[in-house]
Enzyme design. Sequence first.
Site, mmCIF file in Angstrom:
data_model
loop_
_atom_site.group_PDB
_atom_site.id
_atom_site.type_symbol
_atom_site.label_atom_id
_atom_site.label_comp_id
_atom_site.label_asym_id
_atom_site.label_seq_id
_atom_site.Cartn_x
_atom_site.Cartn_y
_atom_site.Cartn_z
ATOM 1 C CG ASP A 24 12.933 -2.350 2.103
ATOM 2 O OD1 ASP A 24 12.525 -1.285 1.629
ATOM 3 O OD2 ASP A 24 13.065 -2.541 3.330
ATOM 4 C CG ASN A 72 4.670 0.590 -0.042
ATOM 5 O OD1 ASN A 72 5.042 -0.349 -0.753
ATOM 6 N ND2 ASN A 72 5.281 0.877 1.113
ATOM 7 N NE ARG A 75 6.982 3.828 1.137
ATOM 8 C CZ ARG A 75 8.135 3.291 0.826
ATOM 9 N NH1 ARG A 75 8.847 3.793 -0.151
ATOM 10 N NH2 ARG A 75 8.582 2.251 1.478
HETATM 11 C C1 IPE Z 1 7.998 -3.513 1.657
HETATM 12 O O1 IPE Z 1 8.892 -2.488 1.883
HETATM 13 C C2 IPE Z 1 7.202 -3.237 0.411
HETATM 14 C C3 IPE Z 1 7.950 -3.230 -0.851
HETATM 15 C C4 IPE Z 1 9.202 -3.502 -1.020
HETATM 16 C C5 IPE Z 1 7.171 -2.898 -1.994
HETATM 17 P P1 IPE Z 1 8.559 -1.292 2.898
HETATM 18 O O2 IPE Z 1 9.742 -0.418 2.873
HETATM 19 O O3 IPE Z 1 7.259 -0.679 2.569
HETATM 20 O O4 IPE Z 1 8.427 -2.071 4.290
HETATM 21 P P2 IPE Z 1 8.485 -1.506 5.775
HETATM 22 O O5 IPE Z 1 7.513 -0.369 5.838
HETATM 23 O O6 IPE Z 1 9.877 -1.068 6.047
HETATM 24 O O7 IPE Z 1 8.094 -2.678 6.626
HETATM 25 C C1 IPE Z 2 11.338 -0.263 -1.654
HETATM 26 O O1 IPE Z 2 12.272 0.669 -1.269
HETATM 27 C C2 IPE Z 2 10.424 0.247 -2.719
HETATM 28 C C3 IPE Z 2 9.029 0.454 -2.305
HETATM 29 C C4 IPE Z 2 8.526 0.198 -1.137
HETATM 30 C C5 IPE Z 2 8.125 1.005 -3.305
HETATM 31 P P1 IPE Z 2 11.953 1.752 -0.169
HETATM 32 O O2 IPE Z 2 11.381 2.952 -0.840
HETATM 33 O O3 IPE Z 2 11.129 1.188 0.919
HETATM 34 O O4 IPE Z 2 13.397 2.091 0.362
HETATM 35 P P2 IPE Z 2 13.819 2.416 1.859
HETATM 36 O O5 IPE Z 2 13.358 1.269 2.711
HETATM 37 O O6 IPE Z 2 13.149 3.702 2.230
HETATM 38 O O7 IPE Z 2 15.302 2.532 1.795
HETATM 39 MG MG MG Z 3 11.565 0.269 2.689
#
Ligand code: IPE
Ligand code: IPE
Ligand code: MG
Length: 258
Positions: A24, A72, A75
């Site tokens: 993350d 996800n 998004r």
């Molecule tokens: C968890 O990260 C999923 C991955 C790293 C693929 P998210 O960024 O989606 O988690 P939340 O939404 O902050 O809980």
């Molecule tokens: C994790 O990084 C990757 C995925 C969930 C695909 P994020 O995209 O969630 O990064 P932040 O949490 O917005 O910084």
């Molecule tokens: Mg994230």
Amino acid sequence: MSQDSNGTLPDSIILPRHIAIVMDGNGRWAKRQGKPRHAGHRAGAENLRNIVKYCGDIGIEVLTVFAFSSENWRRPKTEVALLMELFMDALKQESERLRKNNVRLRIIGDRSAFSARLQRQMGETEAITAASTGMLLQVAANYGGRWDLAQAVRRLAERVKTGELAPGDIDEAAIAAELSFADRPDPDLFIRTGGEQRLSNFVLWQSAYSELYFTDAYWPDFNEAALDQALRHYAGRQRRFGMTGEQVVAERKENTPC
Ligand code: IPE
Ligand code: IPE
Ligand code: MG
């Protein structure tokens, strides 16, 4: 440890057999640099390549990484599309490297939601690396711990329907046996980068006794030295599995060859 390690960890250190990572912080990493989110995802993919190599070198048996959660899809469309392209490119580009490094790839999660093209590429990369005897790299894509439990229960219900199984046979072992990576040990160490201290629906059942490690480092910055720090932390923990600390010490003495 194999001698390929960069030598910052003591040879005698107790390593986890299985590491699970919630990668993350890609978006915030990019934002901090004034770059678009996709630059963070690209940097994250590059970091994964390094961490996979390193884990294989130090003798980790299984590395499971959360690449895309069941949630996800919520998004923005453009970000999801970009992540799919990145996934496709990484699978294509990394196949040979993984094979050369003796790493076997397995994708876990519900693949049916991905495009036919991406599903085909997943199968191809798995096939290219199928003969590898080193580390197993499990990439969780459209994965969720609740999805995993639901698909396991569905399969058990089907077996009950055919008469192969009685409802009374459904115990913890029967459920565990239907989960995505039933053939592997549960994660010993669960790492989450990016500062959040939550599981976000990653390996729920299998992390029942995982040691949890949270770090503020954004995933693209979580390098080999940062992983070493997590591994040192892990080595310093006493895993009791419900027993007392004294029992664990006595058991270890019994099992240590003189
Ligand atoms: C968890 O990260 C999923 C991955 C790293 C693929 P998210 O960024 O989606 O988690 P939340 O939404 O902050 O809980
Ligand atoms: C994790 O990084 C990757 C995925 C969930 C695909 P994020 O995209 O969630 O990064 P932040 O949490 O917005 O910084
Ligand atoms: Mg994230």
